[in-house]
Design a protein around this motif. Structure first.
Motif, PDB file in Angstrom:
ATOM      1  N   ASP A  33      31.915 -11.293 -12.740  1.00  0.00           N
ATOM      2  CA  ASP A  33      31.986  -9.824 -12.573  1.00  0.00           C
ATOM      3  C   ASP A  33      30.758  -9.167 -13.219  1.00  0.00           C
ATOM      4  N   MET A  34      30.416  -9.629 -14.428  1.00  0.00           N
ATOM      5  CA  MET A  34      29.272  -9.050 -15.139  1.00  0.00           C
ATOM      6  C   MET A  34      28.000  -9.225 -14.317  1.00  0.00           C
ATOM      7  N   ILE A  35      27.784 -10.441 -13.820  1.00  0.00           N
ATOM      8  CA  ILE A  35      26.569 -10.730 -13.048  1.00  0.00           C
ATOM      9  C   ILE A  35      26.530  -9.879 -11.785  1.00  0.00           C
ATOM     10  N   PHE A  36      27.677  -9.737 -11.121  1.00  0.00           N
ATOM     11  CA  PHE A  36      27.721  -8.949  -9.885  1.00  0.00           C
ATOM     12  C   PHE A  36      27.322  -7.496 -10.156  1.00  0.00           C
ATOM     13  N   HIS A  37      27.875  -6.902 -11.210  1.00  0.00           N
ATOM     14  CA  HIS A  37      27.548  -5.501 -11.519  1.00  0.00           C
ATOM     15  C   HIS A  37      26.095  -5.346 -11.969  1.00  0.00           C
ATOM     16  N   MET A  38      25.566  -6.348 -12.666  1.00  0.00           N
ATOM     17  CA  MET A  38      24.169  -6.294 -13.111  1.00  0.00           C
ATOM     18  C   MET A  38      23.208  -6.347 -11.925  1.00  0.00           C
ATOM     19  N   ALA A  39      23.501  -7.219 -10.968  1.00  0.00           N
ATOM     20  CA  ALA A  39      22.564  -7.471  -9.860  1.00  0.00           C
ATOM     21  C   ALA A  39      22.913  -6.710  -8.584  1.00  0.00           C
ATOM     22  N   ASN A  40      24.134  -6.150  -8.522  1.00  0.00           N
ATOM     23  CA  ASN A  40      24.628  -5.473  -7.312  1.00  0.00           C
ATOM     24  C   ASN A  40      24.741  -6.437  -6.138  1.00  0.00           C
ATOM     25  N   GLU A  41      24.870  -7.720  -6.465  1.00  0.00           N
ATOM     26  CA  GLU A  41      25.085  -8.746  -5.451  1.00  0.00           C
ATOM     27  C   GLU A  41      25.522 -10.020  -6.163  1.00  0.00           C
ATOM     28  N   LYS A  42      26.044 -10.945  -5.402  1.00  0.00           N
ATOM     29  CA  LYS A  42      26.433 -12.223  -5.991  1.00  0.00           C
ATOM     30  C   LYS A  42      25.178 -13.052  -6.224  1.00  0.00           C
ATOM     31  N   VAL A  43      25.010 -13.561  -7.445  1.00  0.00           N
ATOM     32  CA  VAL A  43      23.859 -14.390  -7.782  1.00  0.00           C
ATOM     33  C   VAL A  43      24.305 -15.844  -7.778  1.00  0.00           C
ATOM     34  N   GLU A  44      23.636 -16.639  -6.947  1.00  0.00           N
ATOM     35  CA  GLU A  44      24.012 -18.043  -6.830  1.00  0.00           C
ATOM     36  C   GLU A  44      23.743 -18.775  -8.142  1.00  0.00           C
ATOM     37  N   LYS A  45      24.697 -19.604  -8.538  1.00  0.00           N
ATOM     38  CA  LYS A  45      24.533 -20.392  -9.757  1.00  0.00           C
ATOM     39  C   LYS A  45      23.461 -21.454  -9.531  1.00  0.00           C
ATOM     40  N   GLN A  46      22.589 -21.631 -10.532  1.00  0.00           N
ATOM     41  CA  GLN A  46      21.526 -22.625 -10.423  1.00  0.00           C
ATOM     42  C   GLN A  46      22.122 -24.032 -10.447  1.00  0.00           C
ATOM     43  N   VAL A  47      21.618 -24.872  -9.567  1.00  0.00           N
ATOM     44  CA  VAL A  47      22.087 -26.259  -9.525  1.00  0.00           C
ATOM     45  C   VAL A  47      20.894 -27.182  -9.691  1.00  0.00           C
ATOM     46  N   ARG A  48      21.171 -28.393 -10.118  1.00  0.00           N
ATOM     47  CA  ARG A  48      20.111 -29.388 -10.317  1.00  0.00           C
ATOM     48  C   ARG A  48      19.516 -29.801  -8.978  1.00  0.00           C
ATOM     49  N   VAL A  49      18.192 -29.922  -8.938  1.00  0.00           N
ATOM     50  CA  VAL A  49      17.480 -30.351  -7.735  1.00  0.00           C
ATOM     51  C   VAL A  49      16.819 -31.702  -8.027  1.00  0.00           C
ATOM     52  N   GLU A  50      17.210 -32.722  -7.275  1.00  0.00           N
ATOM     53  CA  GLU A  50      16.580 -34.037  -7.446  1.00  0.00           C
ATOM     54  C   GLU A  50      15.202 -34.008  -6.785  1.00  0.00           C
ATOM     55  N   ARG A  51      14.175 -34.430  -7.518  1.00  0.00           N
ATOM     56  CA  ARG A  51      12.812 -34.361  -7.012  1.00  0.00           C
ATOM     57  C   ARG A  51      12.195 -35.757  -6.910  1.00  0.00           C
ATOM     58  N   GLU A  52      11.415 -35.953  -5.873  1.00  0.00           N
ATOM     59  CA  GLU A  52      10.665 -37.201  -5.715  1.00  0.00           C
ATOM     60  C   GLU A  52       9.360 -37.082  -6.510  1.00  0.00           C
ATOM     61  N   LEU A  53       9.092 -38.074  -7.354  1.00  0.00           N
ATOM     62  CA  LEU A  53       7.891 -38.013  -8.191  1.00  0.00           C
ATOM     63  C   LEU A  53       6.949 -39.164  -7.881  1.00  0.00           C
TER      64      LEU A  53
END
Length: 470
Positions: free
Chosen positions: A207-227
């Protein structure tokens, strides 16, 4: 905005929402263009922080305004010295400082210089200063930004004690879990306006994030990277007595290499030494296949290495210069006319591109960087090294004091830089951040490397701390 007696009000919002500005109006740092302030039913007008303080309103700013070369006692009573006739009564000053520190459950000698104590003690000394002035309203701006979890717990015990004593507390923070933990009510600001107010028990973090951003902010997820297997940095046996010893590790080109550890682990000291800010006693560093020692930050920059320091206001920016100067300073050699005169038209055009790319909230590229919110200042400093096209970037606490959405934007920028081949070192006290962002994490404790781990979705903060303490 309203505040009740004996409550903790959390004031939240994205960077640039106007939270600190609103509190600076309350404190008399800025004059309001319109509107009124009432204290206990009486209309007031604070024309200076001194007037605010005389009315019982005190503030502990994000960047603590302490005098590092004088004692704790002197900092507590600065401007309110205990006197004997026309002379300062030092024994009384120190005795009363000790009494107020004891009230805050702080066991420390008030004769010690404030510059020698930790950020947690400095935070509590700043609170003690407001209490000496008789403050019944205390504003805490990002009070936990530099604190460990134990230090935060102590600070919150102090806040609860002050609340029980009838004090009213306003706390500005981007740590929304702390909002749930410590506050009674929440006021949300967005784009300079109050958009929501509710009891804390009636709001979730989403709820806090929604009111702060005026939209739903997607939760950050881990991204597997090729190195790639291409090694860019190798450090062997790096030692600086009293800070770190026999540190060895290697980092691949385009890798996001996290560095974890408790406060005092030697993380910042290691990388500022590698950057040429201090001198090592032993060890070697190989950069892009060439053994090298940086004797100054200038030499590091000329070799394609940038640093975003932990203390951005003290070490990372020139507060009295505009944004375009702060972005372009290391890159002026590229935009000189005739090899002598700086082409400021090019400088401003390049800065505008970074402002757009990084979504920096500012009226123009000529705005003084000190006028920006903390998160936007951090973006400007990142923009500096993106414009310089560095090969390696060291980021020390890159998201400290930054809101949820801006954090996500900075994570995306870090990944983009790494994907383009930049080697990125991320030093962070937020283990969850490192687990989500890093390809590998080096864990340090008491100046030593305790292990290097490869994060996955099952690894937890506790797993990392076990490595640190093994």
């Amino acid at each position: 905005f309203e505040l009740k007696a004996g409550e903790v009000m959390a004031l939240i919002g994205e960077n640039g929402a106007g939270k600190s500005t609103l509190m600076n109006v309350l404190m008399g740092v800025y004059s309001p263009d319109e509107g009124e302030i009432f204290l206990n039913g009486e209309k007031i007008e604070n024309k200076s922080p001194f007037e605010a303080l005389s009315r019982g309103i005190g503030m502990v700013p994000q960047e603590l305004n302490l005098v590092s070369d004088v004692s704790i006692a002197e900092n507590i009573f600065l401007g309110q010295h205990q006197k004997k006739g026309i002379m300062i009564d030092w024994s009384r000053t120190e005795r009363q400082a000790r009494e107020i520190l004891n009230q805050l459950k702080v066991d420390i000698d008030p004769k010690i210089k404030i510059g020698r104590v930790s950020a947690a003690y400095q935070q509590l000394v700043s609170i003690a200063r407001t209490l000496v002035a008789g403050s019944n309203i205390i504003v805490l701006d990002e009070p936990t930004a530099s604190l460990t979890s134990q230090e935060t717990a102590h600070l919150f015990d102090v806040v609860r004690m002050l609340k029980a004593d009838g004090k009213s507390i306003i706390i500005i923070t981007h740590h929304l879990d702390e909002v749930e933990q410590i506050s009674d009510r929440i006021t949300v600001m967005r784009d300079g306006q109050q958009v929501h107010m509710a009891n804390t028990k009636d709001m979730t973090i989403d709820d806090m994030i929604f009111h702060m951003a005026n939209e739903k902010v997607e939760k950050q997820v881990r991204v597997e990277r090729e190195l790639a297997d291409d090694e860019f940095l190798r450090v062997e046996g790096f030692t600086r007595p009293g800070e770190f010893q026999d540190v060895s590790f290697s980092v691949r080109r385009g890798e996001i290499f996290g560095v974890a550890g408790l406060v005092g682990a030697g993380r910042t000291e290691l990388f500022t030494c590698m950057y040429g800010m201090t001198k090592k006693k032993a060890g070697t560093m190989t950069l892009d296949g060439q053994e090298i020692t940086f004797n100054s930050p200038d030499q590091a920059i000329r070799n394609g290495v940038g640093l975003v320091p932990e203390e951005r206001r003290k070490q990372g920016m020139f507060p009295m210069l505009p944004i375009y100067e702060n972005v372009m300073l290391p890159s002026y050699d590229r935009i000189k006319s005739g090899g002598i005169k700086i082409n400021y038209t090019k400088a401003k055009r390049a800065t505008d591109e970074e402002i757009a790319k990084l979504r920096i909230k500012t009226p123009s590229n000529a705005t003084l960087i000190k006028s920006l919110s903390g998160g936007n200042q951090q973006k400007v400093i990142l923009g500096r090294w993106m414009e310089k096209h560095v090969k390696m970037l060291i980021l020390d606490e890159p998201t400290r004091g930054i809101d949820v959405r801006a954090k996500g934007e900075i994570y995306d920028l870090i990944r983009d830089m790494a994907d383009s081949g930049v080697t990125v070192i991320v030093i962070s006290s937020e283990v969850e951040e490192l687990l989500m962002l890093s390809d590998r994490i080096m864990v340090m404790h008491n100046g030593e490397v305790k292990g290097i781990i490869v994060p996955d979705n099952d690894l937890t903060r506790e797993d990392v701390l076990k490595v640190a303490l093994q």
